[in-house]
Scaffold this motif. Structure first.
Motif, mmCIF file in Angstrom:
data_model
loop_
_atom_site.group_PDB
_atom_site.id
_atom_site.type_symbol
_atom_site.label_atom_id
_atom_site.label_comp_id
_atom_site.label_asym_id
_atom_site.label_seq_id
_atom_site.Cartn_x
_atom_site.Cartn_y
_atom_site.Cartn_z
ATOM 1 N N TYR A 28 3.822 -1.848 0.948
ATOM 2 C CA TYR A 28 3.107 -1.148 -0.021
ATOM 3 C C TYR A 28 2.240 0.259 0.977
ATOM 4 O O TYR A 28 2.294 1.340 0.345
ATOM 5 N N GLY A 29 1.874 -0.049 1.845
ATOM 6 C CA GLY A 29 1.130 0.957 2.791
ATOM 7 C C GLY A 29 2.130 2.179 3.249
ATOM 8 O O GLY A 29 1.511 3.009 3.571
ATOM 9 N N ASN A 32 2.811 3.585 -0.814
ATOM 10 C CA ASN A 32 2.144 3.904 -1.951
ATOM 11 C C ASN A 32 0.908 4.373 -1.707
ATOM 12 O O ASN A 32 -0.021 3.853 -0.845
ATOM 13 N N PRO A 33 0.289 5.777 -1.847
ATOM 14 C CA PRO A 33 -0.818 6.374 -1.434
ATOM 15 C C PRO A 33 -2.166 5.690 -2.388
ATOM 16 O O PRO A 33 -3.091 5.870 -2.208
ATOM 17 N N VAL A 36 -2.805 0.813 -1.292
ATOM 18 C CA VAL A 36 -2.336 1.141 0.206
ATOM 19 C C VAL A 36 -2.222 -0.211 0.884
ATOM 20 O O VAL A 36 -1.395 -0.257 1.922
ATOM 21 N N ALA A 55 -6.828 3.077 -2.741
ATOM 22 C CA ALA A 55 -7.533 4.303 -2.456
ATOM 23 C C ALA A 55 -7.866 5.122 -3.505
ATOM 24 O O ALA A 55 -6.837 5.704 -4.135
ATOM 25 N N ARG A 61 -11.955 3.814 -0.640
ATOM 26 C CA ARG A 61 -11.136 2.560 -0.678
ATOM 27 C C ARG A 61 -12.037 1.284 -1.272
ATOM 28 O O ARG A 61 -13.165 1.395 -1.052
ATOM 29 N N HIS A 136 0.432 5.921 -8.094
ATOM 30 C CA HIS A 136 1.451 4.716 -8.042
ATOM 31 C C HIS A 136 2.635 4.844 -8.537
ATOM 32 O O HIS A 136 3.745 4.542 -8.115
#
Length: 149
Positions: A28-29, A32-33, A36, A55, A61, A136
């Protein structure tokens, strides 16, 4: 009164590729911004916990614990993942997110639907959540299409 956020994406990739991307939590990190980091210490099973780091655009966050309500891998052209907020915060605000995939002739349709309720629901920054959820969906589309090539 419940508050909701919905985002959709038409993804030019097979449903099973999109599903594998959705449940590939360690990656995911990298793609995906918005979400995260996503961890399932005991695996992706109903009743299990998800530790979600989001985030929020313009808000920094947040780390929450979610409880998995449903994990339905691809079958008959559909798949779903549903989880809800758990822990101390859930006493004041409820949050449940459903992510659904449906096969189409071009690949699949992704729909994310999140509902907030409870005493403090009015304080949820819906615009930031909406922007994050749309980000997302777009990131999932890009990553799944990349993996499908």
């Amino acid at each position: 009164m419940p508050r909701t956020v919905t985002a959709t994406a038409l993804i030019a990739a097979p449903l099973d590729v999109v599903w594998r991307t959705m449940i590939d939590l360690p990656s995911y990190g990298a793609w995906n911004p918005f979400v995260v980091a996503l961890e399932a210490p005991r695996g992706m099973a109903v009743g299990g916990a998800l530790r979600l780091t989001a985030a929020l655009p313009g808000r920094g966050r947040s780390v929450t614990t979610q409880r998995i309500l449903s994990v339905e891998p691809p079958a008959h052209g559909e798949a779903t993942l549903i989880y809800r907020l758990s822990g101390a915060l859930s006493v004041l605000v409820s949050a449940q997110r459903s992510q659904a995939l449906r096969a189409t002739a071009e690949g699949c349709r992704y729909t994310s639907h999140e509902t907030f309720g409870g005493l403090f629901a009015r304080f949820i920054p819906l615009d930031a959540v909406r922007r994050g959820t749309e980000t997302h969906a777009a990131a999932l589309k890009a990553e799944a299409e990349r993996r499908a090539r």
